[in-house]
Design an enzyme around this catalytic site. Structure first.
Site, short mmCIF file in Angstrom:
data_model
loop_
_atom_site.label_atom_id
_atom_site.label_comp_id
_atom_site.label_asym_id
_atom_site.label_seq_id
_atom_site.Cartn_x
_atom_site.Cartn_y
_atom_site.Cartn_z
N GLU A 1 0.85 -1.14 -0.02
CA GLU A 1 0.20 -0.36 0.05
C GLU A 1 0.95 1.10 -0.02
OE1 GLU A 1 -3.08 0.40 3.44
OE2 GLU A 1 -3.26 2.18 2.21
N ARG B 1 5.32 -12.84 9.65
CA ARG B 1 5.80 -11.80 9.36
C ARG B 1 6.99 -11.25 10.09
NH1 ARG B 1 2.36 -7.74 8.63
NH2 ARG B 1 4.09 -5.96 9.12
N LYS C 1 4.27 0.11 9.91
CA LYS C 1 4.26 1.53 9.52
C LYS C 1 3.32 2.75 9.95
CE LYS C 1 3.69 0.00 4.76
NZ LYS C 1 2.15 0.27 3.46
P1 ATP Z 1 -0.10 -1.41 6.70
O1 ATP Z 1 -0.37 -1.34 8.18
O2 ATP Z 1 -0.60 -0.39 6.35
O3 ATP Z 1 -1.28 -2.38 5.95
P2 ATP Z 1 1.48 -3.31 6.16
O4 ATP Z 1 2.86 -3.43 7.23
O5 ATP Z 1 0.48 -4.42 5.68
O6 ATP Z 1 0.90 -2.55 6.37
P3 ATP Z 1 1.83 -3.21 3.11
O7 ATP Z 1 1.82 -2.09 2.51
O8 ATP Z 1 0.41 -3.46 3.31
O9 ATP Z 1 2.19 -3.08 4.32
O10 ATP Z 1 2.12 -4.46 2.85
C1 ATP Z 1 2.60 -5.09 1.58
C2 ATP Z 1 3.15 -6.74 1.71
O11 ATP Z 1 4.35 -6.66 2.26
C3 ATP Z 1 1.65 -7.31 2.35
O12 ATP Z 1 1.44 -8.29 1.33
C4 ATP Z 1 2.30 -8.00 4.01
O13 ATP Z 1 1.87 -9.06 3.85
C5 ATP Z 1 3.92 -7.62 3.09
N1 ATP Z 1 4.73 -7.47 4.78
C6 ATP Z 1 4.76 -5.90 5.54
N2 ATP Z 1 4.97 -6.27 6.47
C7 ATP Z 1 6.28 -7.36 6.44
C8 ATP Z 1 7.00 -8.23 7.80
N3 ATP Z 1 7.30 -7.70 8.57
N4 ATP Z 1 7.32 -9.38 6.77
C9 ATP Z 1 7.19 -10.32 6.08
N5 ATP Z 1 6.03 -9.14 5.03
C10 ATP Z 1 5.73 -8.09 5.50
#
Ligand code: ATP
Ligand code: MG
Length: 564
Positions: A37, A264, A274
């Site tokens: 996002e 994650r 984020k």
């Molecule tokens: P938000 O809280 O804004 O949704 P998010 O960390 O989920 O934050 P996204 O931009 O939705 O951010 O993440 C994009 C992709 O990265 C998603 O598929 C998410 O699962 C993966 N991702 C985000 N943070 C992690 C993490 N700490 N470890 C592994 N994968 C991650």
């Protein structure tokens, strides 16, 4: 890619995909996606997902789509879109100029929603958010059906069209799926599919829409429209999988991707949410998203991490379903090993102390040669100017010390790295009794060879006072002083855990002259000090600024500093 990165690792997701391929699913194709996002910069947790998704595509000769999951326009902007593109590319991945945007599917998402309404599987609900929550029930109690749940198809079609036409205010009405208010899975209790958002200009679609689809609805539809075969996401979406499947089962979907969840990344001494990273930026705790203390890809890049070291880190931590906190040392070791092998050696003095070689000609100088790397001759040699006055580090001199101190003492001998053996003859002090200069002698017969039978205490680094380049060093360290940086005490904030020493600036440093030509993508080992890179934002300043990437050894583990 790099000699660090050996074979692609095997893990449970690869095994599932192999089984799917053997079973002849999805026509033998593998197609993944990375769906950020654009509401912030990518961080090291995203790197885990990027390496996984692009890595799987490569391993199975498939494709991986970069898709901006841009359905929340009030938090998103084009700066974030651009940074994500830059970071994915820098990490070494290629989406072959096929960028995707969930917003490209707004029309199809709308049309599928109309399909759901016509099939009696979605309805317009007038409950405000508070009442909606009350009707939703709890984990222990079933929800109650909304009084608007039994609206006719015609009424729903009419109201949805009017939502889209902008007749209603934000929050006045939503479109919901009609699933099961008694489901033990809260996600299936008639989840919202569409909400109204006026007055925002979407970075891709402008003002074309005032209704925006929810993530849980957009995601499966986008995956299906792109022909994704395996939709890999983090564990918090496990409970959303039944909804993912319900949506695809109830629309005329071109295909039905398989969602698989993995844990994650959580990393010690930093935060990877984020929301929290945004807070650090907005409150000015750090300089911005690319502050070298940040766990963002942009921050790590400016700090001097290489893409290869980040990919190697992702390989080492692996892919599992169990949550855990990864030690910061794992990441730091990846960059250390990478740079130990590849970074040219240079000399820099951070706390200068002048050393005058009294038996060296006043205005004489010479050009010495030194290897760029002690273990890799193919990296060649460099020239270093030497003259009567050089700087050494204050920590490399003591008036007296025992044998454990392998540096210079009064009356003692050390080798100046890549140069001669010198002896400290006298110490010059100011009125306050502080040492301001060392008077020394050198032995001209000791260049490049160890003096026969002569014992010197050790080898120290130096920079010619006449030729050295003056500049600044920023010593970066971990952003938080607690491993579990997220932990807050009663009434506290996570920012209470910030490490006050995460940045120390030294303004009075001397670099060997070659470092004046350093580039912002060239990492160096400053001998005995650590690994450094020219700061990307300060490049072009008259006085260079070098960032410390990482120390030579793990300074957070107890190490023997050498006695005295
Ligand atoms: P938000 O809280 O804004 O949704 P998010 O960390 O989920 O934050 P996204 O931009 O939705 O951010 O993440 C994009 C992709 O990265 C998603 O598929 C998410 O699962 C993966 N991702 C985000 N943070 C992690 C993490 N700490 N470890 C592994 N994968 C991650
Ligand atoms: Mg997310």
């Amino acid at each position: 890619m790099n000699d660090m990165e050996k074979s692609a690792p095997s893990h449970f997701i690869r095994q599932i995909i192999e089984q799917d391929l053997q079973a002849g699913k999805s026509g033998g194709r593998v197609h993944t996606r990375f769906p950020p996002e654009p509401n912030g910069y990518l961080h090291i947790g995203h790197a885990k997902s990027i390496v996984l998704n692009f890595g799987i595509a490569k391993a199975f000769q498939g494709q991986c789509n970069l898709r901006f999951d841009d359905t929340n326009p009030h938090k998103e902007n084009i700066e974030f879109v651009d940074s994500i593109r830059q970071d994915v590319r820098w990490l070494g991945y290629d989406w072959q100029d096929r960028p995707y945007y969930a917003s490209d599917y707004f029309q199809q998402l709308h049309d599928f929603a109309v399909e759901l309404i016509k099939a009696g599987k979605a309805y317009v609900c007038d409950l405000d958010s508070e009442r909606m929550r009350a009707y939703r029930g709890t984990l222990k109690e079933p929800g109650r059906e909304s009084p608007y749940r039994s609206r006719s198809v015609e009424e729903n079609l009419d109201l949805f069209a009017r939502m889209k036409a902008g007749e209603f205010a934000d929050g006045e009405r939503v479109l919901r799926a009609r699933i099961d208010m008694a489901s033990p899975n809260m996600n299936l209790r008639d989840p919202t599919l569409y909400r109204i958002r006026h007055g925002v200009i979407h970075h891709q679609t402008g003002e074309a829409w005032c209704i925006y689809p929810m993530y849980d609805y957009t995601h499966p539809v986008s995956d299906a429209l792109e022909g994704i075969t395996h939709s890999l996401c983090t564990l918090e979406f496990e409970d959303h999988r039944p909804l993912y499947d319900w949506i695809l089962d109830n629309i005329s979907s071109p295909c039905h991707p398989r969602q698989i969840e993995f844990s994650r990344l959580n990393l010690e001494y930093t935060v990877l949410s984020k929301r929290k990273l945004t807070q650090l930026v907005e409150e000015g705790v750090v300089e911005g998203w690319s502050d070298p203390r940040m766990p963002t890809i942009a921050g790590l890049r400016r700090r001097g991490y290489t893409a290869a070291s980040i990919r190697e880190f992702c390989r080492r931590i692996g892919i599992t379903k169990s949550d855990g906190l990864v030690e910061m040392g794992v990441l730091e070791n990846c960059i250390r090993e990478n740079l130990d092998a590849h970074a040219p050696r240079r000399m820099a003095v951070m706390h200068p102390l002048k050393l005058v070689i009294e038996n060296y000609p006043e205005d004489g100088s010479e050009s010495l040669t030194a290897p760029n790397h002690p273990k890799d001759e193919s990296m060649g040699q460099r020239r270093i100017p030497f003259c009567r006055e050089v700087y050494i580090d204050r920590a490399d001199f003591r008036e007296q010390a025992n044998k454990k101190y392998k540096r210079l003492i009064t009356g003692g001998e050390v080798r100046l790295r890549n140069a001669y053996v010198i002896k400290c003859e006298a110490v010059v002090k100011n009125n306050q009794g502080e040492i301001i200069e060392l008077r020394c002698s050198y032995d001209p017969d000791t260049l490049g060879k160890n003096p026969q039978g002569r014992k010197v205490r050790g080898v120290i680094h130096w920079v010619s006072a006449r030729h050295g380049v003056k500049g600044e060093v920023r010593l970066y360290d971990r952003l938080f002083s607690r491993a579990d940086a997220d932990r807050v005490e009663e009434g506290g904030r996570f920012t209470d855990n910030l490490n006050p020493d995460a940045l120390r600036t030294l303004t009075d440093c001397y670099f060997e002259p070659m470092l004046a030509e350093a580039g912002t993508d060239e990492q160096y080992q400053f001998e005995r000090e650590g690994y450094f890179i020219l700061d990307g934002l300060e490049a072009g300043r008259e006085r260079p600024v070098f960032n410390r990437i990482v120390t030579l050894r793990d300074s957070w583990a107890k190490i023997d500093q050498g006695g005295g």
